[in-house]
Design a protein around this motif. Structure first.
Motif, PDB file in Angstrom:
ATOM      1  N   TYR A  57      -2.553  -4.798 -10.652  1.00 44.13           N
ATOM      2  CA  TYR A  57      -1.903  -5.989 -11.222  1.00 44.13           C
ATOM      3  C   TYR A  57      -2.747  -7.248 -10.980  1.00 44.13           C
ATOM      4  N   ASP A  59      -2.033  -9.783  -9.254  1.00 42.89           N
ATOM      5  CA  ASP A  59      -2.018 -10.296  -7.878  1.00 42.89           C
ATOM      6  C   ASP A  59      -2.830  -9.420  -6.908  1.00 42.89           C
ATOM      7  N   ARG A  61      -2.365  -6.415  -5.554  1.00 47.10           N
ATOM      8  CA  ARG A  61      -1.680  -5.705  -4.467  1.00 47.10           C
ATOM      9  C   ARG A  61      -2.306  -4.316  -4.314  1.00 47.10           C
ATOM     10  N   PRO A  62      -2.223  -3.717  -3.124  1.00 49.94           N
ATOM     11  CA  PRO A  62      -2.814  -2.376  -2.954  1.00 49.94           C
ATOM     12  C   PRO A  62      -2.140  -1.355  -3.871  1.00 49.94           C
ATOM     13  N   ALA A  64      -0.046   1.327  -5.336  1.00 49.26           N
ATOM     14  CA  ALA A  64       1.268   1.692  -4.788  1.00 49.26           C
ATOM     15  C   ALA A  64       1.304   3.086  -4.176  1.00 49.26           C
ATOM     16  N   GLN A  65       0.494   3.995  -4.709  1.00 51.92           N
ATOM     17  CA  GLN A  65       0.585   5.399  -4.270  1.00 51.92           C
ATOM     18  C   GLN A  65      -0.283   5.675  -3.046  1.00 51.92           C
ATOM     19  N   ASN A  66      -0.660   4.616  -2.313  1.00 50.57           N
ATOM     20  CA  ASN A  66      -1.479   4.801  -1.112  1.00 50.57           C
ATOM     21  C   ASN A  66      -2.821   5.454  -1.433  1.00 50.57           C
ATOM     22  N   ILE A  67      -3.360   5.116  -2.588  1.00 47.91           N
ATOM     23  CA  ILE A  67      -4.662   5.667  -2.983  1.00 47.91           C
ATOM     24  C   ILE A  67      -5.756   4.969  -2.180  1.00 47.91           C
ATOM     25  N   THR A  68      -6.665   5.763  -1.621  1.00 44.71           N
ATOM     26  CA  THR A  68      -7.828   5.219  -0.914  1.00 44.71           C
ATOM     27  C   THR A  68      -9.016   6.129  -1.190  1.00 44.71           C
ATOM     28  N   SER A  71      -8.377   9.789  -0.691  1.00 46.20           N
ATOM     29  CA  SER A  71      -7.432  10.563  -1.508  1.00 46.20           C
ATOM     30  C   SER A  71      -8.089  11.798  -2.112  1.00 46.20           C
ATOM     31  N   PRO A  93      -0.748   4.925 -16.932  1.00 53.00           N
ATOM     32  CA  PRO A  93      -1.980   4.595 -16.214  1.00 53.00           C
ATOM     33  C   PRO A  93      -3.097   4.204 -17.180  1.00 53.00           C
TER      34      PRO A  93
END
Lengths: 182, 732, 165
Positions: A57, A59, A61-62, A64-68, A71, A93
């Motif tokens: 988005y 702004d 923000r990280p 949402a699905q804790n993707i790093t 993953s 998506p």
């Protein structure tokens, strides 16, 4: 997350014109402001995060699905949800070929970079995976994942500065000796 | 078949009222003659091959009622629950929920175990006794020598045994006896954490939820719904939609425009081709910011007295005065399975297959919509992909029946967007609290609350079906229309609006006032109903008063609960297990809250820290007292479920309206807790010999206040507006 | 016509290429174990494997899987060699762990949770809690079965390790 395909070292000098005029420094710095504005736009910045998580988005923000970056090692690569094309319906998506984060050894962080920091980073081949400025321009001009920033699918603002204008700004910046803003 | 069930169940019910059918004239024998089965009541069928079928009359939406209901029957029937077959009940008056507040076939209000505790054990005992008597007749031995054990009757002296299936004929000839239930010391099943009986079809893909229904010749439909609920069609052009391949019909219904096709995808994509404009109507003016502003104003005035003792108005003028305003948003239920229903009308009968919590209401509303009699509508409950209160409301069944009336057998599937925008939302609730502390004690408590009335919106659903099956339609309609009027006009104070505002703490001057709020938003029961918002306000404000009075929030509660042993029991157990008072790592705070709801008691201690606008919940320690526990494993699962559902809501969720349009359209903006955000949860059960009480909901109300109290302890910041992440500056 | 292999069976489906795989599986092939939850890859209830990789079938056009191997929840358990339709199946270790830990409540999300877990354990046979957070936070459960899922993943990992030669 993906192997770095462009590690071959290229002479950095090749694209630093010896004939740069001193009076073009100001022009180069101004051109770089455009580069910075585009690279820090959410469509570019969100996949060039300071940390290991992609952002989402306007702004930032990280994800949402804790993707790093970890993953994929756990069976959840980007392609689980992101195709090589955008989803066509609201909130589906986004997608583009090779949807991925910069790899952990060449992180190419844009998030939070000042114009000067970004400039120095782009000129340091150890931080661009060995890409020189000419190849950086080619990357920005041609890479299909970069293209996505201008056609991000329904519900997302594209990068407002047209892509040719960005490429021109990069060329101007390079031609003027790639000066970094103060 | 409804009538048949009713009669047979009357036989089982008869043991309670004391009359019995004769051996060959009664319905048990009649049923046996017709089917070969032994069916001593509406809940048990024993087949000649010894298959034992237990009919589960409270719907399974994940809360474990299949397992606990079967356990109660099996305890008395003397069979291992693992060997029985379980079956969901169809609509029948035999399955009316005996809870006096319900009285129709419905699953809600955390009543399943409590209201079935006696009837299901009695049903098991009646069956067992008839089987024993049958065996005594066959063997011509005294009844006392016949022992029921593990699905068979045994005669010790002769070493003979007959399996239950071998006794169906002899048992069906017996009178329905009076029975004595086993003593707790004799229990073999109740109280054990046996494995869930409904899990296998949920791990291999074979379970049939409503959305998986299939009938011969069935079409699939979607509904194009107005962007504002209640809007009317202004212009409509269905030509392009009708021309799409696979589309069968497109037509207007009261709910919107039905698009019927061969498959779901054809219908969904054809729906995108429907060209429609709408007159928004009054709903188009609904705007959450405006609703908040007008509710704020409302709280400046006095309301109707809900509870009072002492003189709160005078008391809050003494000592140190504390004032606080709290606000909780509208919430969607968002069960994982979107609303859906499958309907078929044939030979003057309507059959509906649906994941519903209230077959009794569905039957009533479908009959009303089609102009049919109640007994001509049958509701078949499928597996439910979650409920949380959403499936108490039968709009999805009604529209499926309407569409089926025109196109034949049809399944209607809602999109997630349909579900988000057309829920019966948890009311928006705002409270103004004034309290005072003096000499280290809370001396005054004045609480003004405003929220929409759930019963004004939905009360008719619960009253209409209570009339017996043959009642005239007009009378039923009149009944159904009365509660909305009474609650909307505030003739009667909606008990679900104020439940939980009267805490057990001994506060000398106490007053609660309610101000009716009419927003035009359709509201309904959301897991733990009124307690979901009143619990937050009461337990947060109590914490604020403790801070003002420099009291430890745990010790202060303890002191005021001297005459409330069950409240005290859960409070002390939670605090003890959590290590109340022990040091915590820097930045981590500990909060406590205790709420009694659905006749059960739950206290929680939460440890949390805050970084920017993100809250990290580290640990939740819960203690519950829900009377006797049928299956401790299921109780723990429900407490975990309530805590996670409650954390999702208080951290992340809200439904907001702009020009009447719901802004949170899917799971990207209506966010729920995910694996990485889930804390360690510990559930402790207070041993009890009281009758069982609810457990599907009581774990929820303490979550938000315990967490906000923990955030205050960690940061000094008091959260009075939910959701928390947004209150901390996070994304809307 | 789209050709694909589903759970080891070759299938030819008359479907428009942009029809999501989810609806092909559910409506055309009768495999309803794969669930619709959101239609936008937010919840993971529709997770299947395509050529061994977890994919969200609700946003995956069937045209994209032409000629590929699809595995759904129905294909996870093993039918015994030479068995008939009614032969008892041997559950996958992940499914068995789900039963042993009493994971499911409503159960609607669990096919997706299980398919994601199988993908996790294929990529990382011994996941830590952080690895589980990385792999399974893209699957929603509204009943709140996460603590039990976590335990079941560890249990399945141990079981698979024990069975390895």
């Amino acid at each position: 997350m993906r192997p770095v395909l462009w590690l071959a070292p290229v002479a950095f000098a090749a694209c630093t014109p010896a004939t740069a005029q001193p009076d073009r420094t100001a022009e180069g710095k101004q051109a770089f402001a455009t580069v910075h504005a585009v690279f820090l736009h959410p469509r570019c910045r969100n996949c060039h995060p300071a940390g290991d998580a992609p952002l989402q988005y306007a702004d930032g923000r990280p994800h949402a699905q804790n993707i790093t970056r970890r993953s994929e090692k756990n069976g959840l690569p980007c392609a689980t949800c992101h195709r090589d094309k955008n989803g066509t319906r609201p909130n589906q998506p986004p997608g583009a070929p090779h949807w991925h984060l910069p790899p952990s050894d060449v992180r190419m962080v844009f998030e939070g970079r000042t114009p000067r920091q970004l400039c120095e980073q782009l000129k340091d081949p150890t931080k661009t995976g060995g890409r020189d400025l000419a190849r950086l321009i080619t990357h920005v001009q041609e890479d299909p994942l970069v293209s996505w920033g201008w056609s991000p699918g329904p519900g997302r603002d594209p990068v407002p500065i047209p892509r040719p204008q960005l490429v021109d700004a990069m060329k101007t910046w390079v031609a003027s000796g790639a000066p970094c803003p103060d | 078949m409804n009538r048949r069930d009713f009669l047979v169940s009357s036989a089982a019910g008869a043991l309670v009222v004391g009359c019995a059918f004769g051996p060959t004239g009664g319905p048990v024998w009649q049923h046996h003659r017709r089917t070969g089965e032994f069916k001593p009541s509406a809940w048990i069928r024993i087949l000649p091959d010894s298959t034992i079928v237990i009919v589960i009359d409270r719907v399974e939406m994940g809360q474990g009622t299949t397992t606990s209901s079967a356990m109660m029957v099996c305890e008395e029937l003397e069979v291992d629950p693992k060997v029985v077959k379980v079956e969901a009940a169809s609509s029948s008056r035999a399955y009316d929920n005996p809870d006096p507040q319900l009285g129709i076939q419905i699953t809600g209000g955390s009543t399943s175990t409590a209201s079935s505790w006696k009837p299901l054990r009695e049903a098991g005992a009646v069956a067992r006794e008839m089987l024993r008597r049958g065996a005594a007749d066959v063997w011509k031995v005294p009844l006392a020598q016949c022992v029921a054990r593990e699905g068979a009757v045994h005669h010790g002296a002769s070493g003979r045994s007959l399996r239950y299936g071998e006794l169906v004929d002899a048992a069906a000839r017996q009178d329905v006896p009076k029975v004595t239930l086993k003593k707790p010391g004799e229990w073999k099943v109740i109280g054990k954490s046996i494995d869930r009986l409904d899990a296998a079809p949920k791990v291999d893909g074979s379970g049939v939820y409503g959305i998986d229904m299939k009938l011969p010749g069935m079409r699939q439909a979607v509904v194009v719904r107005p962007p504002v609920r209640g809007a009317a069609i202004a212009t409509l052009d269905v030509a392009a939609a009708k021309a799409r391949r696979g589309v069968v019909d497109v037509f207007a219904i009261p709910e919107g425009i039905a698009v019927v096709a061969e498959g779901y995808w054809e219908a969904r994509t054809a729906a995108e081709l429907v060209k429609v404009t709408w007159h928004d109507g009054a709903g188009g003016a609904i705007d959450t910011a405006k609703l908040i502003a007008s509710a704020e104003k409302l709280l400046d005035g006095k309301g109707d007295k809900a509870h009072a003792h002492g003189d709160a108005y005078a008391a809050v003028k003494r000592g140190t005065r504390v004032e606080a305003r709290y606000r909780l948003p509208h919430l969607a239920h968002a069960p994982m399975e979107p609303m859906n229903a499958t309907a078929q009308i044939r030979n003057g009968r309507c059959d509906v297959w649906a994941p519903t919590q209230a077959p009794g209401i569905a039957q009533f509303r479908v009959a009303e919509a089609l102009g049919m009699d109640l007994q001509d509508v049958a509701i078949h409950t499928t597996m439910l992909g979650g409920g949380f209160g959403r499936r108490l409301y039968q709009d999805f069944c009604v529209e499926a029946a309407r569409i089926a009336a025109r196109v034949g057998p049809v399944k209607v599937t809602w999109s997630r967007e349909d579900d988000q925008a057309n829920d019966w939302y948890r009311p928006m609730a705002m409270s103004s609290c004034v309290g005072s502390v003096e000499g280290g004690q809370i001396v005054g408590w004045l609480h003004r609350l405003t929220c929409e009335s759930v019963l004004a919106a939905t009360g008719g659903d619960f009253v209409g079906p209570r009339l017996p099956n043959g009642a005239p339609r007009a009378l039923r309609r009149m009944f159904a229309d009365s509660p909305p009027r009474m609650f909307a006009r505030d003739t009667i104070l909606d008990p679900t609006s104020i439940e939980g505002t009267d805490p057990p703490y001994a506060i000398p001057n106490f007053r609660v006032e309610y101000l009716p709020l009419d927003t035009g938003v359709r509201v309904g029961s959301w897991r733990s109903v009124g307690n979901s918002h009143t619990g937050f306000v009461v337990e947060s404000f109590f914490d604020e008063l403790c801070v003002a009075a420099k009291l430890d929030p745990y010790e202060a509660r303890r002191k005021l609960l001297a005459k409330a042993p069950r409240h005290l029991g859960v409070l002390e157990l939670a605090a003890h297990k959590a290590g109340w008072g022990a040091p915590l790592p820097p930045g981590v705070g500990r909060g406590i809250a205790m709420v009694a709801s659905f006749k059960s008691f739950c206290a929680q201690v939460i440890e949390a820290s805050v970084e920017g606008n993100r809250v990290k919940v580290h640990r939740v320690v819960a203690a519950v007292d829900c009377g006797r526990v049928v299956n401790p494993g299921l109780v723990a699962a429900q407490v975990e479920s309530s805590i996670i559902y409650g954390l999702s809501a208080c951290l992340k969720q809200q439904i907001t309206f702009a020009k009447g349009r719901v802004q949170e359209t899917n799971f990207n903006s209506f966010r729920s807790l995910r694996m990485f955000e889930t804390p360690v949860i510990e559930t402790h059960i207070v041993p009890s010999t009281e009758s069982p009480t609810g457990i599907g909901e009581p774990g929820l109300p303490p979550v938000a206040p315990a967490l906000c109290n923990a955030i205050f302890a960690a940061t000094g910041k008091r959260i009075r507006t939910l959701p928390i992440e947004q209150a901390l500056g996070g994304p809307a | 016509m789209v050709k694909l292999d589903v759970n080891g069976r070759p299938e030819e489906v008359a479907a428009e290429e942009d029809m999501p795989l989810l609806w092909v599986l559910r409506d055309k092939l009768g495999l309803t174990g794969t669930k619709y939850g959101c239609g936008i890859a937010q919840c993971g209830a529709c997770t299947v494997h395509v050529d061994g990789q977890a994919r969200r079938s609700c946003v995956l056009p069937v045209g994209d899987v032409h000629g590929k191997k699809v595995l759904t929840i129905e294909g996870l358990a093993q039918k015994p060699e030479g068995g008939t339709v009614s032969s008892p199946v041997r559950l996958h270790a992940v499914q068995q762990a789900w039963l042993d830990e009493n994971v499911p409540q409503c159960g609607y999300c669990q096919a997706g949770q299980i398919m994601s877990t199988v993908a996790l354990l294929a990529a990382n046979p011994a996941p830590t809690d952080d690895d589980i957070d990385a792999a399974l936070s893209a699957n929603l459960c509204r009943c709140g079965t996460y603590p039990r899922i976590r335990r079941a993943v560890h249990r399945a990992a141990a079981a698979l390790k024990g069975e390895a030669p």
